[in-house]
Write an enzyme that holds these catalytic residues in place. Structure first.
Site, PDB file in Angstrom:
ATOM      1  N   PRO A 126       0.809  -1.211   0.000  1.00 22.39           N
ATOM      2  CA  PRO A 126       0.000   0.000   0.000  1.00 22.39           C
ATOM      3  C   PRO A 126       0.837   1.253   0.000  1.00 22.39           C
ATOM      4  CG  PRO A 126      -0.123  -1.112   2.122  1.00 22.39           C
ATOM      5  CD  PRO A 126       0.948  -1.749   1.352  1.00 22.39           C
ATOM      6  N   GLU A 127       0.241   2.288  -0.530  1.00 23.22           N
ATOM      7  CA  GLU A 127       0.836   3.621  -0.494  1.00 23.22           C
ATOM      8  C   GLU A 127       0.028   4.446   0.505  1.00 23.22           C
ATOM      9  OE1 GLU A 127       1.532   5.022  -4.525  1.00 23.22           O
ATOM     10  OE2 GLU A 127       1.335   2.989  -5.262  1.00 23.22           O
ATOM     11  N   ARG A 161       4.419 -12.139   0.926  1.00 24.10           N
ATOM     12  CA  ARG A 161       5.838 -12.081   0.553  1.00 24.10           C
ATOM     13  C   ARG A 161       6.754 -11.847   1.743  1.00 24.10           C
ATOM     14  NH1 ARG A 161       6.125  -8.381  -4.733  1.00 24.10           N
ATOM     15  NH2 ARG A 161       8.324  -8.926  -4.662  1.00 24.10           N
TER      16      ARG A 161
END
Length: 273
Positions: free
Chosen positions: A2-3, A110
């Site tokens: 996310p940003e 990840r």
DNA sequence: TGCCCCCTGCAG
DNA sequence: CTGCAGGGGGCA
């Protein structure tokens, strides 16, 4: 993953769900993702959830608080909002149990993200927080401020500049490409080549794209979801991101995608100069 | 100031 | 199967 807009959406959700609650248990399923001792915060009451760039800060009334970075694929999910969806699953790395009985899951496919225990009164000394740049929503982030910032890094490409968290906090690949499209600037341009008019356009485009992202609850390409497991709506309004070979919403020519600055980079070769 | 890397899953 | 994915730290 996310940003800023995604992290802000999660922050608001966490604030509503966690403030006033206590952690009664923290179970760590992948040790490298929880840095520090779970006991340092177990029993502490959560008094605030803030955000700096893409970093979440969960402050407690105890000596220790939590820093949470979701990186590419981290998710925070609240059991009470998820409905029947069964968690934990194999991407669940940390489980927080709250005094209410509700559970907060930290999932990360990840495993680039982290949760870090940090002394509450020394939070500001966390290295990432020491070097992070200005928030786009900070009133001090003006066009003049951006002019000065760019002046100091004139040799960088403007895309590299925007992705650098030590300059402006919170922009990632999606919002960088979108802001440059709105500002009609090619990502490959050197920062120093921008005219003052272009820098003004870029300044307002950054704020516009961030506000829109927050308003629409972020973007969901693959991994980003809210605390309730729902997706954000920003991407349906994107002009260039993930629109390779689709017509530009302004001029109708096809959007290009190239590898640049180590990232997939989307732009309109006609609208952006 | 670029490049590699951490890691897994999924599209092509 | 290879390459790619919205991040950022560490290295030369």
């Amino acid at each position: 993953m996310p940003e800023l807009p995604e992290v802000e959406t999660i922050r608001v959700g966490l604030e509503n769900a966690l403030v006033g609650q206590k952690f009664v248990d923290i179970t760590v399923l992948l040790p490298k993702m929880f840095i520090g001792s779970t006991e340092a915060v177990t029993g502490s009451k959560i008094i605030g959830v803030s955000r700096r760039g893409k970093l979440l800060i969960v402050t407690t009334d105890g000596a220790y608080s939590l820093l949470i970075h979701l990186k590419m694929t981290g998710q925070l999910l609240l059991a009470s909002l998820l409905g029947k969806h069964g968690l934990p699953d194999k991407s669940t790395k940390v489980i927080f149990t709250l005094a209410s009985g509700d559970r907060l899951f930290f999932n990360d496919v990840r495993t680039f993200g982290y949760i870090r225990v940090h002394e509450t009164k020394l939070l500001a000394q966390f290295p990432f927080l020491q070097k992070i740049g200005i928030e786009p929503f900070d009133p001090q982030f003006t066009a003049e401020y951006l002019v000065k910032l760019i002046h100091k890094s004139s040799r960088l490409s403007i895309k590299t500049f925007l992705l650098d968290q030590t300059k402006i906090a919170g922009l990632g690949n999606i919002y960088t490409d979108e802001a440059l499209f709105l500002a009609k600037i090619l990502p490959t341009r050197s920062a120093g080549s921008l005219s003052s008019l272009e820098i003004e356009r870029l300044h307002s485009s950054i704020i516009e794209v961030m506000e829109k992202g927050v308003r629409l609850g972020g973007s969901s390409r693959t991994n980003y979801i809210t605390l309730a497991g729902t997706k954000g709506d920003f991407l349906s309004e994107a002009h260039v991101y993930q629109r390779e070979d689709l017509p530009c919403t302004v001029c109708g020519n096809l959007i290009h995608k190239v590898q640049f600055a180590g990232r997939g980079t989307h732009f309109c070769p006609y609208c952006q100069k």
